[in-house]
Every structure is written in C-alpha cells, then in structure tokens.
Design a protein around this motif. Structure first.
Motif, PDB file in Angstrom:
ATOM      1  N   SER A 180     -19.272  94.122  67.294  1.00  0.00           N
ATOM      2  CA  SER A 180     -18.442  95.310  67.140  1.00  0.00           C
ATOM      3  C   SER A 180     -17.804  95.306  65.761  1.00  0.00           C
ATOM      4  CB  SER A 180     -17.355  95.361  68.213  1.00  0.00           C
ATOM      5  OG  SER A 180     -16.556  96.521  68.070  1.00  0.00           O
ATOM      6  N   VAL A 181     -17.555  96.514  65.231  1.00  0.00           N
ATOM      7  CA  VAL A 181     -17.025  96.645  63.877  1.00  0.00           C
ATOM      8  C   VAL A 181     -15.890  97.661  63.848  1.00  0.00           C
ATOM      9  CG1 VAL A 181     -17.534  97.443  61.531  1.00  0.00           C
ATOM     10  CG2 VAL A 181     -19.162  95.969  62.725  1.00  0.00           C
ATOM     11  N   VAL A 200     -24.213  98.978  66.439  1.00  0.00           N
ATOM     12  CA  VAL A 200     -23.213  98.365  67.314  1.00  0.00           C
ATOM     13  C   VAL A 200     -21.960  99.227  67.308  1.00  0.00           C
ATOM     14  CG1 VAL A 200     -24.124  96.048  66.854  1.00  0.00           C
ATOM     15  CG2 VAL A 200     -22.193  96.912  65.497  1.00  0.00           C
ATOM     16  N   PRO A 201     -21.071  99.051  68.273  1.00  0.00           N
ATOM     17  CA  PRO A 201     -19.836  99.847  68.301  1.00  0.00           C
ATOM     18  C   PRO A 201     -19.120  99.837  66.953  1.00  0.00           C
ATOM     19  CG  PRO A 201     -20.044  98.614  70.333  1.00  0.00           C
ATOM     20  CD  PRO A 201     -21.164  98.152  69.450  1.00  0.00           C
ATOM     21  N   ARG A 228     -24.846 109.741  68.030  1.00  0.00           N
ATOM     22  CA  ARG A 228     -25.221 108.466  68.642  1.00  0.00           C
ATOM     23  C   ARG A 228     -24.612 108.374  70.032  1.00  0.00           C
ATOM     24  NH1 ARG A 228     -26.922 104.527  65.362  1.00  0.00           N
ATOM     25  NH2 ARG A 228     -27.644 103.704  67.377  1.00  0.00           N
ATOM     26  N   LYS A 229     -25.404 108.576  71.036  1.00  0.00           N
ATOM     27  CA  LYS A 229     -24.929 108.504  72.413  1.00  0.00           C
ATOM     28  C   LYS A 229     -25.137 107.116  73.021  1.00  0.00           C
ATOM     29  CE  LYS A 229     -24.083 112.884  72.019  1.00  0.00           C
ATOM     30  NZ  LYS A 229     -22.689 113.340  71.789  1.00  0.00           N
ATOM     31  N   ASP A 230     -25.815 106.236  72.268  1.00  0.00           N
ATOM     32  CA  ASP A 230     -26.159 104.928  72.809  1.00  0.00           C
ATOM     33  C   ASP A 230     -25.131 103.847  72.483  1.00  0.00           C
ATOM     34  OD1 ASP A 230     -26.948 105.372  70.157  1.00  0.00           O
ATOM     35  OD2 ASP A 230     -28.335 103.681  70.205  1.00  0.00           O
ATOM     36  N   ILE A 231     -24.178 104.143  71.577  1.00  0.00           N
ATOM     37  CA  ILE A 231     -23.162 103.155  71.213  1.00  0.00           C
ATOM     38  C   ILE A 231     -21.791 103.823  71.168  1.00  0.00           C
ATOM     39  CG2 ILE A 231     -24.667 101.603  69.888  1.00  0.00           C
ATOM     40  CD1 ILE A 231     -23.715 103.007  67.353  1.00  0.00           C
ATOM     41  N   LEU A 232     -20.758 103.002  71.333  1.00  0.00           N
ATOM     42  CA  LEU A 232     -19.389 103.491  71.205  1.00  0.00           C
ATOM     43  C   LEU A 232     -19.056 103.713  69.736  1.00  0.00           C
ATOM     44  CD1 LEU A 232     -17.538 101.014  73.614  1.00  0.00           C
ATOM     45  CD2 LEU A 232     -18.050 103.418  74.072  1.00  0.00           C
ATOM     46  N   THR A 233     -18.466 104.855  69.416  1.00  0.00           N
ATOM     47  CA  THR A 233     -18.035 105.126  68.042  1.00  0.00           C
ATOM     48  C   THR A 233     -16.743 105.935  68.076  1.00  0.00           C
ATOM     49  OG1 THR A 233     -19.258 107.215  67.815  1.00  0.00           O
ATOM     50  CG2 THR A 233     -20.417 105.184  67.198  1.00  0.00           C
ATOM     51  N   TRP A 270      -9.727  98.650  69.829  1.00  0.00           N
ATOM     52  CA  TRP A 270     -11.167  98.867  69.712  1.00  0.00           C
ATOM     53  C   TRP A 270     -11.935  97.572  69.962  1.00  0.00           C
ATOM     54  CZ3 TRP A 270     -14.531 102.685  69.683  1.00  0.00           C
ATOM     55  CH2 TRP A 270     -15.836 102.417  69.287  1.00  0.00           C
ATOM     56  N   LEU A 271     -11.497  96.504  69.314  1.00  0.00           N
ATOM     57  CA  LEU A 271     -12.198  95.231  69.451  1.00  0.00           C
ATOM     58  C   LEU A 271     -12.061  94.670  70.864  1.00  0.00           C
ATOM     59  CD1 LEU A 271     -11.245  93.763  65.967  1.00  0.00           C
ATOM     60  CD2 LEU A 271     -13.543  94.396  66.722  1.00  0.00           C
ATOM     61  N   LEU A 272     -10.890  94.848  71.468  1.00  0.00           N
ATOM     62  CA  LEU A 272     -10.733  94.400  72.854  1.00  0.00           C
ATOM     63  C   LEU A 272     -11.734  95.098  73.774  1.00  0.00           C
ATOM     64  CD1 LEU A 272      -6.867  94.134  73.450  1.00  0.00           C
ATOM     65  CD2 LEU A 272      -8.575  92.325  73.751  1.00  0.00           C
ATOM     66  N   GLU A 273     -11.807  96.415  73.651  1.00  0.00           N
ATOM     67  CA  GLU A 273     -12.697  97.190  74.523  1.00  0.00           C
ATOM     68  C   GLU A 273     -14.161  96.848  74.276  1.00  0.00           C
ATOM     69  OE1 GLU A 273     -13.950 101.838  75.545  1.00  0.00           O
ATOM     70  OE2 GLU A 273     -12.547 101.395  73.916  1.00  0.00           O
ATOM     71  N   SER A 274     -14.567  96.883  73.033  1.00  0.00           N
ATOM     72  CA  SER A 274     -15.991  96.724  72.723  1.00  0.00           C
ATOM     73  C   SER A 274     -16.466  95.278  72.875  1.00  0.00           C
ATOM     74  CB  SER A 274     -16.288  97.236  71.309  1.00  0.00           C
ATOM     75  OG  SER A 274     -15.443  96.614  70.352  1.00  0.00           O
ATOM     76  N   LEU A 275     -15.633  94.307  72.535  1.00  0.00           N
ATOM     77  CA  LEU A 275     -16.050  92.916  72.675  1.00  0.00           C
ATOM     78  C   LEU A 275     -16.108  92.497  74.140  1.00  0.00           C
ATOM     79  CD1 LEU A 275     -14.292  91.090  69.703  1.00  0.00           C
ATOM     80  CD2 LEU A 275     -16.604  92.020  69.840  1.00  0.00           C
ATOM     81  N   CYS A 276     -15.224  93.047  74.957  1.00  0.00           N
ATOM     82  CA  CYS A 276     -15.307  92.761  76.391  1.00  0.00           C
ATOM     83  C   CYS A 276     -16.607  93.311  76.972  1.00  0.00           C
ATOM     84  CB  CYS A 276     -14.115  93.369  77.121  1.00  0.00           C
ATOM     85  SG  CYS A 276     -12.584  92.440  76.902  1.00  0.00           S
ATOM     86  N   LYS A 277     -17.016  94.493  76.532  1.00  0.00           N
ATOM     87  CA  LYS A 277     -18.282  95.063  76.990  1.00  0.00           C
ATOM     88  C   LYS A 277     -19.451  94.213  76.512  1.00  0.00           C
ATOM     89  CE  LYS A 277     -16.810  99.897  77.344  1.00  0.00           C
ATOM     90  NZ  LYS A 277     -17.019  99.999  78.784  1.00  0.00           N
ATOM     91  N   ALA A 278     -19.375  93.728  75.274  1.00  0.00           N
ATOM     92  CA  ALA A 278     -20.451  92.887  74.741  1.00  0.00           C
ATOM     93  C   ALA A 278     -20.599  91.619  75.563  1.00  0.00           C
ATOM     94  CB  ALA A 278     -20.159  92.538  73.278  1.00  0.00           C
ATOM     95  N   GLU A 279     -19.465  91.036  75.972  1.00  0.00           N
ATOM     96  CA  GLU A 279     -19.523  89.816  76.785  1.00  0.00           C
ATOM     97  C   GLU A 279     -20.135  90.109  78.151  1.00  0.00           C
ATOM     98  OE1 GLU A 279     -16.619  86.100  77.909  1.00  0.00           O
ATOM     99  OE2 GLU A 279     -15.753  88.101  77.812  1.00  0.00           O
TER     100      GLU A 279
END
Length: 289
Positions: A180-181, A200-201, A228-233, A270-279
């Motif tokens: 995530s970025v 990536v997000p 981009r509907k495939d990633i969070l932005t 943002w990082l909390l949300e997206s990194l939790c999804k990545a995990e």
C-alpha cells in the motif's frame, strides 16, 4: 519538480523518540510501536528534500508508529546529501521585498540557495535514487517484511519513489514489492503515465495551491484512479494548502497545523485499512483462513 514552496517551511518542536541503526545498507531511523507483539505492518517513510534528519519527519514517524501500531523505518535514501536544514530561511529572504537592503542581499541569498539545492538535485536525481530505494525494499521484502504487510508513505521527492513502488512488482516470495502507498504532495510525477502503472492501494494528499502538482494534473490523477475498480484509491484535496504542508507546515498557523494533522491521519487510516486487507488476502492465499 521544484518551486519556492519546496524549500521553505517550519522546523517543528518535539524530540524524536526512536533510534538509529543500519538496515539493508542504509542508516535508518526506527520508530517502534508501543505494543510490539501486535505490529500491524512495516511502514517506510520516503522523505522530502530535507531528508531523514528533519525533526518533523522523525516525529511523524513516531506518531505513525504509535497511532497505527506500525514498525516505521525512515532510511537515509539520499546517503547524506539532503538539502541542509540551515537553508530553510533562504527562500523567505530571497522573496522578501521589504526595504532596500533586501534587494541588495538578493544575489547573496540566491547563491546560498544554489549551493544548497543544486548538489541535492545532482546527487539525488531519480536515475540515481530509484535503484537505491528499490534495492532497500527488495531486501526488506524478503527479510523483515517477508510475512507481514509493507506500506510506504512518500512526501514530495519521496512521493515519486513511492508511486514507482506502487506498480505492484512481484517478488520471489509471492508478495508485491509493497502492499500500500500513501503520498503527500508528490513531486516529479509524470501524469498520467506514472499513475496508470499503479497496481496497489494508493492514496494522495495534495493542496489546491500546490505549484508542483498543479490542479490540472490532480484532476488527471483523480480521473485515472477512478477508472481503477480493482484497487483501493483516494485523492484528498486540502483547500488553501501549499506544497509541503503535510511535513513542513507552520504549527503556529491554525489552518496549516490542522491540515498537517489531517494529512497525518489520512496516511495512518489509509495504511491501517489497506495493510489489514493485504494481510487477510495473504492469509487466504496461504490457507490460513
């Protein structure tokens, strides 16, 4: 990528609470979370032109570690060649129009500025710095971040690098180079080319008075990401904010302080949300859920 706002700002009060070590060949400031048993991911900050020693950036690393329970790294990607902090007063002196003495000293201030920023641009041009940044992340991904999410927060100069890392480059362990970025007032972007490569997000914080990332390009970024509907932005525009507001805003100015804090929370949330999804995705892929 430069403008006057790239080289002005305020050094914030506060004492960094982390420590310095060497990681993957680079001197690195480390901010640890209070609960080390529940680290939610590693976050690497890629700084602006003032580099890893700017107190503002180190204190930000401490806050992100505490608020998100992240392990935060702030490496010296510039290898000692950041813009010196003593230069913060040069641009205001150069732009001042009060009194005849200010005009008399302008050539002197201009030369001081050139001696400060020209070496930075030469030694940290993207053709030199991108391989340094990528090598750090490649090593980090297969060691400390081999099995936990890895996020990036890039500011100004660092925003370009963070955007490049967002291309989703796959690593031997199956994870992307980063998960995530977040970028704050990124500089040096090629729009829309750099944005079209994002996989990536990706979150952006930018002011509507940013003279590096102009509003026409912010609109292009928004339009490109919306497809981009495939990633969070997300793209958040801060009214009245200038380039550098997320790191070097004046804490004595109510609006600048508020917007700097809002950008920090944007990055953390943002990082909390997206990194939790990545995990979660990684655990599913490994049959752990």
């Amino acid at each position: 990528m430069s403008c006057a706002d790239c080289f002005v700002g305020t050094v914030h009060e506060g004492t960094p609470a982390g420590y310095i070590t060497e990681l993957h060949g680079l001197a690195t400031y480390v901010a640890e979370p209070s609960d080390k048993s529940r680290v939610r991911g590693i976050v690497v900050i890629i700084p602006d032109a003032w580099g890893w020693t700017l107190p503002n950036t180190r204190v930000l690393a401490d806050k992100m570690a505490g608020l998100g329970n992240f392990l935060v790294y702030l490496p010296d990607f510039m290898k000692g060649h950041a813009v010196p902090l003593t230069s913060l007063d040069i641009v205001p002196s150069l732009l001042s129009t009060t009194g005849w003495k200010t005009w008399l000293y302008k050539p002197y201030h201009f030369l001081r500025l050139m001696f400060s920023i020209v070496p930075f641009f030469i030694r940290n041009r993207f053709s030199v710095s991108v391989p340094i940044v990528r090598a750090f992340f490649q090593s980090l991904r297969v060691h400390e971040a081999a099995n936990i999410p890895l996020g990036v927060a890039g500011y100004c100069w660092g925003g370009k690098h963070a955007t490049i890392l967002a291309s989703g480059e796959a690593q031997p362990n199956g994870w992307p180079l980063v998960d995530s970025v977040f970028v704050g007032h990124p500089g040096g972007l090629k729009v829309p080319q750099d944005i079209e490569k994002i996989r990536v997000p990706y979150s952006v914080a930018v002011g509507d008075r940013d003279f590096v990332l102009k509003q026409k390009n912010v609109l292009k970024i928004t339009e490109t990401l919306n497809k981009r509907k495939d990633i969070l932005t997300e793209v958040k525009i801060y009214p009245g904010a200038r380039h550098g507001f997320a790191l070097r805003g004046n804490p004595g100015d109510k609006q600048e302080k508020s917007q700097g804090e809002a950008a920090m929370w944007q990055a953390v949330e943002w990082l909390l949300e997206s990194l939790c999804k990545a995990e979660e995705f990684a655990r599913v892929g490994k049959g752990m859920l």
